[in-house]
Design an enzyme around this catalytic site. Structure first.
Site, PDB file in Angstrom:
ATOM      1  CG  HIS A  56       1.715  -8.116  -2.747  1.00  0.00           C
ATOM      2  ND1 HIS A  56       2.805  -8.831  -2.310  1.00  0.00           N
ATOM      3  CD2 HIS A  56       1.789  -8.151  -4.110  1.00  0.00           C
ATOM      4  CE1 HIS A  56       3.500  -9.279  -3.346  1.00  0.00           C
ATOM      5  NE2 HIS A  56       2.891  -8.883  -4.458  1.00  0.00           N
ATOM      6  CG  LEU A  59      -3.936  -1.834  -9.214  1.00  0.00           C
ATOM      7  CD1 LEU A  59      -4.184  -0.404  -8.763  1.00  0.00           C
ATOM      8  CD2 LEU A  59      -5.247  -2.611  -9.232  1.00  0.00           C
ATOM      9  CG  HIS A 230       4.675 -13.301  -1.794  1.00  0.00           C
ATOM     10  ND1 HIS A 230       6.008 -13.548  -1.691  1.00  0.00           N
ATOM     11  CD2 HIS A 230       4.521 -12.517  -2.890  1.00  0.00           C
ATOM     12  CE1 HIS A 230       6.637 -12.947  -2.691  1.00  0.00           C
ATOM     13  NE2 HIS A 230       5.763 -12.308  -3.422  1.00  0.00           N
ATOM     14  CG  ASN A 276       7.636 -16.308  -7.654  1.00  0.00           C
ATOM     15  OD1 ASN A 276       7.896 -16.533  -6.474  1.00  0.00           O
ATOM     16  ND2 ASN A 276       8.531 -15.788  -8.479  1.00  0.00           N
ATOM     17  CG  ASP A 303       1.320 -11.882  -5.248  1.00  0.00           C
ATOM     18  OD1 ASP A 303       1.424 -10.936  -6.058  1.00  0.00           O
ATOM     19  OD2 ASP A 303       2.093 -12.859  -5.252  1.00  0.00           O
TER      20      ASP A 303
END
Ligand SMILES: [Zn+2]
Length: 428
Positions: A56, A59, A230, A276, A303
């Site tokens: 996760h 980029l 997540h 988030n 993340d």
């Protein structure tokens, strides 16, 4: 091809051994190895792990090259000990066609710091209305197997069902950003005591948990595979634990920041803590650590969400959500899981390399450190302690919540198929 002899490395944290790399492959693992003409790396008791795999990563290329590019993001990955990253689809344009995913995949190959495996969008434009060309993305050169609308939730149950059915045919997986949109309208932080005191809009745990509950049931119904991005609440852990006990094909990830930080930090009003899903409570953090240790949560995923200064350095309600994570992930995992006795280094290798590679079908990665395997490796000085200084980051963005914090561990070397991408903490 060149030979490299890594001398005296604790493979997966075990007794010191020597590891000989010949070309792209591990040629031998043992004690007292010799190799004429090999470049010698004295590991001196550092821990050697299979190259880390991040399922996760954002980029940002194409479209937001002011916050990150494939080049800067993969250099950050190499500094963090990663040899493979999965690039999320919420770019501009969205990675919802074979053309865009091939472009991202090729950029990773060209730069050569880290394998980049693009994630395809589930729906056209991440709009949640119409399935994207999942088959075409899978059959492209990029060979996409993971699909996600991350940043947004696939909230329509029928679309989610169709997506799960579609990827079943080729063993793909849908990675869900579990966020019930109506329950999180105007949400600024975790809903709880702190949000009530600060008067900020709350993101209730049930907005995450209700979507996870629905999706594990959908995965069971269609006999397909779902991955939950997540996980951030104790209740989500309970649902995943229940689903696994029932034999449902579900995997789950936790981010380093959800293993360490709580919503108490929002009291500072520093938007670096805005993310988030939001930072939750101490009770959630402890449940997430325990679940990662017992395997209910399968993997750690960063993340990694780079944002330029101007998008983070503003008032809390206006600030973008997200934190960079590639260059600090292993240190946070050492702090929260290893130094607390919850996980040993073999466990870290499992949660940060073996399992993410398996979920994403990255067959070259997450392999055993043994002869004949691809030489994707990372060497970690676990005795090191230092203060996080974002000025040294390779990422184009600096939005780390750990600036000035002392953390353990430092990646000194990374090898991607035998080629050093990081030597003595310096990118090659
Ligand atoms: Zn997300």
């Amino acid at each position: 091809m060149s030979k490299i002899l890594i001398r005296g490395a604790k493979v997966l944290g075990g007794e010191p051994q020597d590891v000989l790399i010949d070309g792209e492959t591990i040629a031998a693992v043992g004690t007292g190895l010799e190799a004429d003409g090999a470049e010698v790396v004295e590991a001196g008791g550092k821990v050697l792990l299979p190259g880390l795999v991040d399922l996760h990563t954002h980029l940002r290329e194409p479209g937001r090259e002011d916050s990150e590019t494939v080049l800067t993001g993969t250099r950050a990955a190499a500094r963090g000990g990663y040899t493979s990253v999965f690039a999320m689809a919420n770019t501009f344009p969205v990675a919802d066609t074979a053309g865009v995913v091939e472009q991202v995949w090729r950029l990773g190959q060209e730069h050569g710091y880290c394998d980049v495996q693009p994630i395809g969008a589930v729906t056209v434009g991440l709009e949640g209305a119409k399935l994207a060309e999942l088959g075409a993305m899978h059959e492209s050169a990029a060979g996409v197997t993971v699909f996600s609308d991350d940043g947004k939730c696939v909230h329509d149950a029928v679309i989610m069902r169709r997506a799960l059915e579609y990827v079943k045919a080729f063993g793909g997986v849908i990675a869900q950003h579990a966020q019930e949109p109506r329950l999180t309208e105007g949400a600024q932080m975790n809903e709880g005591v702190v949000s009530a005191e600060l008067g900020l809009g709350g993101w209730p745990a049930v907005a995450e948990e209700s979507v996870i509950a629905r999706d594990v049931l959908l995965a069971e119904h269609v006999g397909s595979r779902v991955h939950i991005c997540h996980l951030s609440t104790a209740g989500s852990v309970e649902i995943v634990r229940w689903a696994k006990s029932r034999g449902i094909d579900v995997t789950a990830e936790v981010t380093p920041h959800h293993l360490l930080l709580t919503d108490e930090l929002v009291r500072t009003y520093n938007p670096v803590y805005k993310v988030n899903p939001p930072l939750r409570t101490e009770r959630d953090v402890m449940a997430l650590r325990e679940a990662l240790a017992d395997g209910t949560i399968d993997i750690v995923a960063t993340d990694h969400a780079p944002h330029p200064h101007e998008d983070k350095d503003c008032e809390w309600p206006a600030a973008a959500m997200g934190m960079v994570g590639l260059e600090t992930a292993l240190s946070v995992v050492q702090e929260t899981m290893v130094d607390t006795g919850l996980l040993n280094w073999a466990g870290v290798a499992d949660r940060m390399s073996v399992k993410p590679a398996r979920i994403g079908r990255a067959t070259d990665h997450g392999r055993p450190v043994s002869a004949g395997e691809p030489a994707n490796l990372t060497l970690v000085d676990t005795a090191y302690r230092g203060t996080v200084d974002p000025a040294g980051f390779a990422s184009r963005s600096r939005n780390t919540p750990y600036e000035g914090r002392e953390l353990p561990g430092r990646v000194t070397h990374t090898w991607l198929r035998g080629k050093a991408t990081l030597v003595d903490g310096k990118l090659t």
